[in-house]
Design a protein around this motif. Structure first.
Motif, PDB file in Angstrom:
ATOM      1  N   GLY A  53       0.790  -1.223   0.131  1.00 40.15           N
ATOM      2  CA  GLY A  53       0.042   0.032  -0.006  1.00 40.15           C
ATOM      3  C   GLY A  53       0.836   1.115  -0.074  1.00 40.15           C
ATOM      4  O   GLY A  53       0.316   2.359   0.239  1.00 40.15           O
ATOM      5  N   LYS A  54       2.346   1.173   0.048  1.00 45.10           N
ATOM      6  CA  LYS A  54       3.097   2.297  -0.021  1.00 45.10           C
ATOM      7  C   LYS A  54       3.851   2.632  -1.404  1.00 45.10           C
ATOM      8  O   LYS A  54       4.806   3.374  -1.318  1.00 45.10           O
ATOM      9  CB  LYS A  54       4.151   2.282   1.160  1.00 45.10           C
ATOM     10  CG  LYS A  54       3.356   2.127   2.347  1.00 45.10           C
ATOM     11  CD  LYS A  54       4.202   2.144   3.587  1.00 45.10           C
ATOM     12  CE  LYS A  54       3.450   1.857   5.015  1.00 45.10           C
ATOM     13  NZ  LYS A  54       4.430   1.776   6.165  1.00 45.10           N
ATOM     14  N   THR A  55       3.396   1.863  -2.328  1.00 48.31           N
ATOM     15  CA  THR A  55       4.303   1.890  -3.555  1.00 48.31           C
ATOM     16  C   THR A  55       4.268   3.242  -4.163  1.00 48.31           C
ATOM     17  O   THR A  55       5.263   4.046  -4.496  1.00 48.31           O
ATOM     18  CB  THR A  55       3.694   1.116  -4.492  1.00 48.31           C
ATOM     19  OG1 THR A  55       3.855  -0.343  -4.210  1.00 48.31           O
ATOM     20  CG2 THR A  55       4.310   1.174  -6.055  1.00 48.31           C
ATOM     21  N   SER A  56       3.110   3.939  -4.095  1.00 49.91           N
ATOM     22  CA  SER A  56       3.132   5.550  -4.983  1.00 49.91           C
ATOM     23  C   SER A  56       3.983   6.522  -4.105  1.00 49.91           C
ATOM     24  O   SER A  56       4.519   7.151  -4.621  1.00 49.91           O
ATOM     25  CB  SER A  56       1.582   5.687  -4.717  1.00 49.91           C
ATOM     26  OG  SER A  56       0.706   4.954  -5.756  1.00 49.91           O
ATOM     27  N   GLU A  57       3.882   6.106  -2.766  1.00 52.03           N
ATOM     28  CA  GLU A  57       4.943   7.213  -2.126  1.00 52.03           C
ATOM     29  C   GLU A  57       6.282   6.862  -2.189  1.00 52.03           C
ATOM     30  O   GLU A  57       6.874   7.859  -2.608  1.00 52.03           O
ATOM     31  CB  GLU A  57       4.796   6.762  -0.563  1.00 52.03           C
ATOM     32  CG  GLU A  57       3.346   7.180   0.094  1.00 52.03           C
ATOM     33  CD  GLU A  57       3.184   6.433   1.699  1.00 52.03           C
ATOM     34  OE1 GLU A  57       4.135   6.208   2.241  1.00 52.03           O
ATOM     35  OE2 GLU A  57       2.303   6.179   2.048  1.00 52.03           O
TER      36      GLU A  57
END
Length: 352
Positions: free
Chosen positions: A335-339
């Motif tokens: 869930g933190k890929t885009s960051e």
């Protein structure tokens, strides 16, 4: 689904004082109402700044229309970077137009390969990656594919999967579709189907046999089949029907994934759905002879069963016997890929 979390991460970075903005370009390639507009609405994606309106036609016609439209846009207002996602015609066409105008390209979901050149998506991936500057990858397998093709290590960024960012963010918002109450569906007591790849749907006899085998070997469970526009025309010609086979219109993201999360299993030929079932722990049978997402098999709940209709029965028996694999976590699908993507972009441009 892949762009939405990146936009969220850009907004977050801007709120912290970072100088980063974006222009959202909708090529128009996906023009079915339920397969385009509803995703913008449900996932909170802002209205596109530009819609090139390049829907319809052959793949060559679509690619040409996208390149012409995007080239005009860049000539009038050049950007510092062209960020493309996935492996659709738009991905390749925009990358080509950008590079010819000396706009660097970042490819999200770079490096994945099926090895099957009969798939349009595989050609799109290969062409895009051959002219990409910055590669954002989903797995170590993709990293190795890029290394083997000669990409330098400093241009590869292992970030994870933005599809999973979207899934985890919106999972609590999944919505019960109307078909749930209409049929009195119950958790783990129905099967979800999706079919759209040419190898499965273009040959009428093959499609009929596949559907017949699924119906015959699914015991008494309802089969929910949101029908892709491509497949709908062929099914109408075949006149396929069965009391347990419910062919419905394409669903929005939240409704479709509500069904997936509550299904006994999913039978599909889509790559993206295998990623979502892997994270949700739902058994998945993929009707393909190859996959560009092997991690969904080695670490997830997916099995590649091929396109031979005879493979349906033994795999259904395995499912109903309770012996389907459980799967496990996949690295950086958190869930933190885009960051991570946005932070890398900030780092890249701070050095320019």
């Amino acid at each position: 689904m892949k762009i939405a979390p990146i936009i969220d991460a850009i907004y977050e970075a801007r709120s912290k004082g970072n100088n980063i903005g974006f222009r959202l370009v909708h090529t128009g390639q996906h023009y079915d109402k339920n397969m385009s507009d509803s995703f913008f609405e449900q996932l909170g994606i802002p209205e596109p700044d530009i819609n090139l309106g390049a829907g319809g036609g052959t793949q060559a016609e679509q690619a040409a229309a996208i390149m012409v439209g995007y080239e005009k846009l860049l000539i009038n207002e050049k950007s510092d970077l062209c960020l493309v996602v996935g492996d659709v015609t738009s991905t390749m066409a925009c990358a080509i137009a950008a590079q010819k105008l000396h706009v660097p390209v970042a490819h999200v979901e770079a490096g994945i390969r099926s090895g099957d050149w009969t798939m349009p998506e595989e050609i799109n991936r290969m062409v895009t990656d051959s002219i990409t500057n910055y590669f954002f990858t989903t797995t170590e397998i993709a990293n190795n594919n890029l290394r083997k093709s000669g990409v330098e290590e400093e241009r590869i960024f292992f970030v994870g999967n933005t599809m999973i960012d979207t899934l985890l963010k919106h999972r609590h918002r999944f919505q019960k579709p109307s078909i749930w109450d209409e049929l009195g569906l119950k958790n783990s007591e129905f099967i979800v189907m999706t079919l759209h790849r040419p190898a499965n749907v273009d040959q009428e006899f093959k499609l009929r046999t596949l559907v017949d085998e699924i119906v015959t070997n699914s015991k008494d469970l309802p089969l929910i089949f949101p029908v892709h526009p491509r497949t709908k025309k062929i099914l109408e010609n075949l006149g396929i029907s069965h009391p347990r086979l419910h062919m419905i219109e394409p669903l929005g993201y939240l409704e479709f994934n509500f069904l997936v999360e509550n299904a006994k299993c999913v039978i599909t030929d889509s790559g993206g759905i295998t990623e979502e079932t892997a994270v949700m722990g739902i058994p998945c049978m993929t009707l393909r002879d190859n996959t560009e997402r092997p991690e969904t098999i080695s670490r997830g709940t997916n099995e590649l069963i091929g396109t031979d209709p005879k493979a349906i029965k033994p795999n259904m028996e395995k499912l109903f016997s309770g012996n389907w694999k459980k799967g496990g976590e996949i690295e950086k699908w958190d869930g933190k890929t885009s960051e991570r993507i946005v932070q890398h972009l900030l780092n890249i441009f701070s050095k320019k």
